[in-house]
Design a protein around this motif. Structure first.
Motif, PDB file in Angstrom:
ATOM      1  N   ARG A  76      -4.173   6.338 -40.843  1.00 25.16           N
ATOM      2  CA  ARG A  76      -4.900   7.345 -40.059  1.00 25.16           C
ATOM      3  C   ARG A  76      -6.105   6.740 -39.344  1.00 25.16           C
ATOM      4  NH1 ARG A  76      -5.063  10.847 -44.015  1.00 25.16           N
ATOM      5  NH2 ARG A  76      -6.956   9.987 -44.879  1.00 25.16           N
ATOM      6  N   ASN A  77      -6.762   5.776 -39.968  1.00 22.22           N
ATOM      7  CA  ASN A  77      -8.013   5.244 -39.423  1.00 22.22           C
ATOM      8  C   ASN A  77      -7.854   3.949 -38.625  1.00 22.22           C
ATOM      9  OD1 ASN A  77      -9.949   7.213 -40.456  1.00 22.22           O
ATOM     10  ND2 ASN A  77      -9.270   6.486 -42.455  1.00 22.22           N
ATOM     11  N   THR A  78      -6.646   3.412 -38.558  1.00 24.62           N
ATOM     12  CA  THR A  78      -6.440   2.189 -37.776  1.00 24.62           C
ATOM     13  C   THR A  78      -5.462   2.417 -36.625  1.00 24.62           C
ATOM     14  OG1 THR A  78      -4.679   1.447 -39.262  1.00 24.62           O
ATOM     15  CG2 THR A  78      -6.921   0.669 -39.741  1.00 24.62           C
ATOM     16  N   ASP A  79      -5.268   3.645 -36.238  1.00 24.00           N
ATOM     17  CA  ASP A  79      -4.309   3.997 -35.186  1.00 24.00           C
ATOM     18  C   ASP A  79      -4.658   3.334 -33.853  1.00 24.00           C
ATOM     19  OD1 ASP A  79      -2.078   5.356 -34.137  1.00 24.00           O
ATOM     20  OD2 ASP A  79      -3.409   6.869 -33.282  1.00 24.00           O
ATOM     21  N   GLU A  80      -5.926   3.387 -33.452  1.00 21.93           N
ATOM     22  CA  GLU A  80      -6.325   2.804 -32.166  1.00 21.93           C
ATOM     23  C   GLU A  80      -6.141   1.288 -32.170  1.00 21.93           C
ATOM     24  OE1 GLU A  80     -10.011   2.732 -28.969  1.00 21.93           O
ATOM     25  OE2 GLU A  80     -10.333   3.627 -30.935  1.00 21.93           O
ATOM     26  N   TYR A  81      -6.479   0.646 -33.273  1.00 17.84           N
ATOM     27  CA  TYR A  81      -6.327  -0.808 -33.377  1.00 17.84           C
ATOM     28  C   TYR A  81      -4.854  -1.207 -33.228  1.00 17.84           C
ATOM     29  CZ  TYR A  81      -6.595  -5.555 -35.213  1.00 17.84           C
ATOM     30  OH  TYR A  81      -6.495  -6.911 -35.364  1.00 17.84           O
ATOM     31  N   ARG A  82      -3.955  -0.465 -33.898  1.00 13.02           N
ATOM     32  CA  ARG A  82      -2.527  -0.765 -33.802  1.00 13.02           C
ATOM     33  C   ARG A  82      -2.004  -0.528 -32.383  1.00 13.02           C
ATOM     34  NH1 ARG A  82      -0.001   2.899 -36.999  1.00 13.02           N
ATOM     35  NH2 ARG A  82      -1.944   3.870 -37.617  1.00 13.02           N
ATOM     36  N   THR A  83      -2.497   0.529 -31.727  1.00 13.98           N
ATOM     37  CA  THR A  83      -2.081   0.815 -30.355  1.00 13.98           C
ATOM     38  C   THR A  83      -2.514  -0.304 -29.415  1.00 13.98           C
ATOM     39  OG1 THR A  83      -2.228   3.195 -30.761  1.00 13.98           O
ATOM     40  CG2 THR A  83      -2.268   2.475 -28.460  1.00 13.98           C
ATOM     41  N   ILE A  84      -3.768  -0.746 -29.544  1.00 15.13           N
ATOM     42  CA  ILE A  84      -4.277  -1.838 -28.702  1.00 15.13           C
ATOM     43  C   ILE A  84      -3.487  -3.118 -28.971  1.00 15.13           C
ATOM     44  CG2 ILE A  84      -6.294  -3.308 -28.253  1.00 15.13           C
ATOM     45  CD1 ILE A  84      -6.603  -0.539 -27.068  1.00 15.13           C
ATOM     46  N   SER A  85      -3.167  -3.392 -30.229  1.00 14.04           N
ATOM     47  CA  SER A  85      -2.386  -4.593 -30.570  1.00 14.04           C
ATOM     48  C   SER A  85      -1.000  -4.539 -29.940  1.00 14.04           C
ATOM     49  CB  SER A  85      -2.255  -4.732 -32.085  1.00 14.04           C
ATOM     50  OG  SER A  85      -3.514  -4.946 -32.667  1.00 14.04           O
ATOM     51  N   ASN A  86      -0.353  -3.379 -29.978  1.00  8.55           N
ATOM     52  CA  ASN A  86       0.975  -3.246 -29.371  1.00  8.55           C
ATOM     53  C   ASN A  86       0.909  -3.411 -27.859  1.00  8.55           C
ATOM     54  OD1 ASN A  86       2.197  -2.809 -31.847  1.00  8.55           O
ATOM     55  ND2 ASN A  86       2.070  -0.587 -31.683  1.00  8.55           N
ATOM     56  N   LEU A  87      -0.098  -2.822 -27.218  1.00  3.13           N
ATOM     57  CA  LEU A  87      -0.252  -2.972 -25.774  1.00  3.13           C
ATOM     58  C   LEU A  87      -0.507  -4.432 -25.400  1.00  3.13           C
ATOM     59  CD1 LEU A  87      -2.434   0.150 -24.896  1.00  3.13           C
ATOM     60  CD2 LEU A  87      -0.060  -0.270 -24.213  1.00  3.13           C
ATOM     61  N   LEU A  88      -1.331  -5.094 -26.191  1.00  9.57           N
ATOM     62  CA  LEU A  88      -1.637  -6.497 -25.933  1.00  9.57           C
ATOM     63  C   LEU A  88      -0.383  -7.365 -26.043  1.00  9.57           C
ATOM     64  CD1 LEU A  88      -3.790  -8.602 -25.308  1.00  9.57           C
ATOM     65  CD2 LEU A  88      -4.239  -8.768 -27.760  1.00  9.57           C
ATOM     66  N   SER A  89       0.438  -7.127 -27.052  1.00 11.11           N
ATOM     67  CA  SER A  89       1.666  -7.926 -27.184  1.00 11.11           C
ATOM     68  C   SER A  89       2.632  -7.641 -26.028  1.00 11.11           C
ATOM     69  CB  SER A  89       2.342  -7.672 -28.528  1.00 11.11           C
ATOM     70  OG  SER A  89       2.807  -6.348 -28.605  1.00 11.11           O
ATOM     71  N   THR A  90       2.665  -6.408 -25.537  1.00 13.86           N
ATOM     72  CA  THR A  90       3.509  -6.079 -24.381  1.00 13.86           C
ATOM     73  C   THR A  90       3.036  -6.814 -23.136  1.00 13.86           C
ATOM     74  OG1 THR A  90       3.992  -3.891 -25.286  1.00 13.86           O
ATOM     75  CG2 THR A  90       4.346  -4.195 -22.919  1.00 13.86           C
ATOM     76  N   VAL A  91       1.727  -6.818 -22.895  1.00 17.31           N
ATOM     77  CA  VAL A  91       1.176  -7.484 -21.713  1.00 17.31           C
ATOM     78  C   VAL A  91       1.396  -8.993 -21.802  1.00 17.31           C
ATOM     79  CG1 VAL A  91      -0.974  -8.019 -20.505  1.00 17.31           C
ATOM     80  CG2 VAL A  91      -0.492  -5.679 -21.189  1.00 17.31           C
TER      81      VAL A  91
END
Length: 138
Positions: A30-45
């Motif tokens: 619940r508290n690391t959702d933004e971090y995981r989203t940013i990590s996924n976007l970074l790996s996509t880019v």
């Protein structure tokens, strides 16, 4: 459409299991959702930059010849079922390449990397707090 239903049906038990995580796992998730989203976007880019193009998806309607159920009613009221060929529309998801602007992707990567670095300290604190609040018995 049938493929999407099959995917959802296959993922339903996984979704139910993820909802049943331990209190510590739920707190961390619940508290690391933004971090995981940013990590996924970074790996996509980073993948886009490595390939030189991006992948996108679109839904395409395709028509297929299938068997359809048909009925006939006889004079005595008896209904006969039979199958006849018919055309049905299906929605398929199709992946295709999209050209990228390398300079824009590099700026995006740099911004995401900076945001990830800024969130990593807070994320580590949250994980530590969740582990202290909800210790797991071994």
């Amino acid at each position: 459409m049938y493929r999407n239903v099959a995917i959802v049906a296959a993922m339903a038990p996984l979704l139910m299991l993820s909802a049943c995580g331990t209190p510590q796992e739920r707190c961390i998730s619940r508290n690391t959702d933004e971090y995981r989203t940013i990590s996924n976007l970074l790996s996509t880019v980073e993948g886009n930059l490595a390939r030189g193009y991006a992948w996108e998806e679109r839904e395409v309607v395709r028509t297929r010849l299938t068997e359809c159920r048909a009925y006939t009613r006889k004079k005595d009221g008896e209904v006969t079922t039979y199958y006849e060929p018919c055309w049905r529309d299906y929605i398929d998801t199709e992946r295709y390449r999209v050209p990228i602007d390398p300079l824009a992707e590099q700026r995006r990567r740099d911004n995401l990397a900076a945001r990830k670095a800024a969130l990593s300290g807070r994320t580590a604190e949250v994980i530590k707090a969740c582990k202290a609040a909800f210790p797991e018995e071994s």
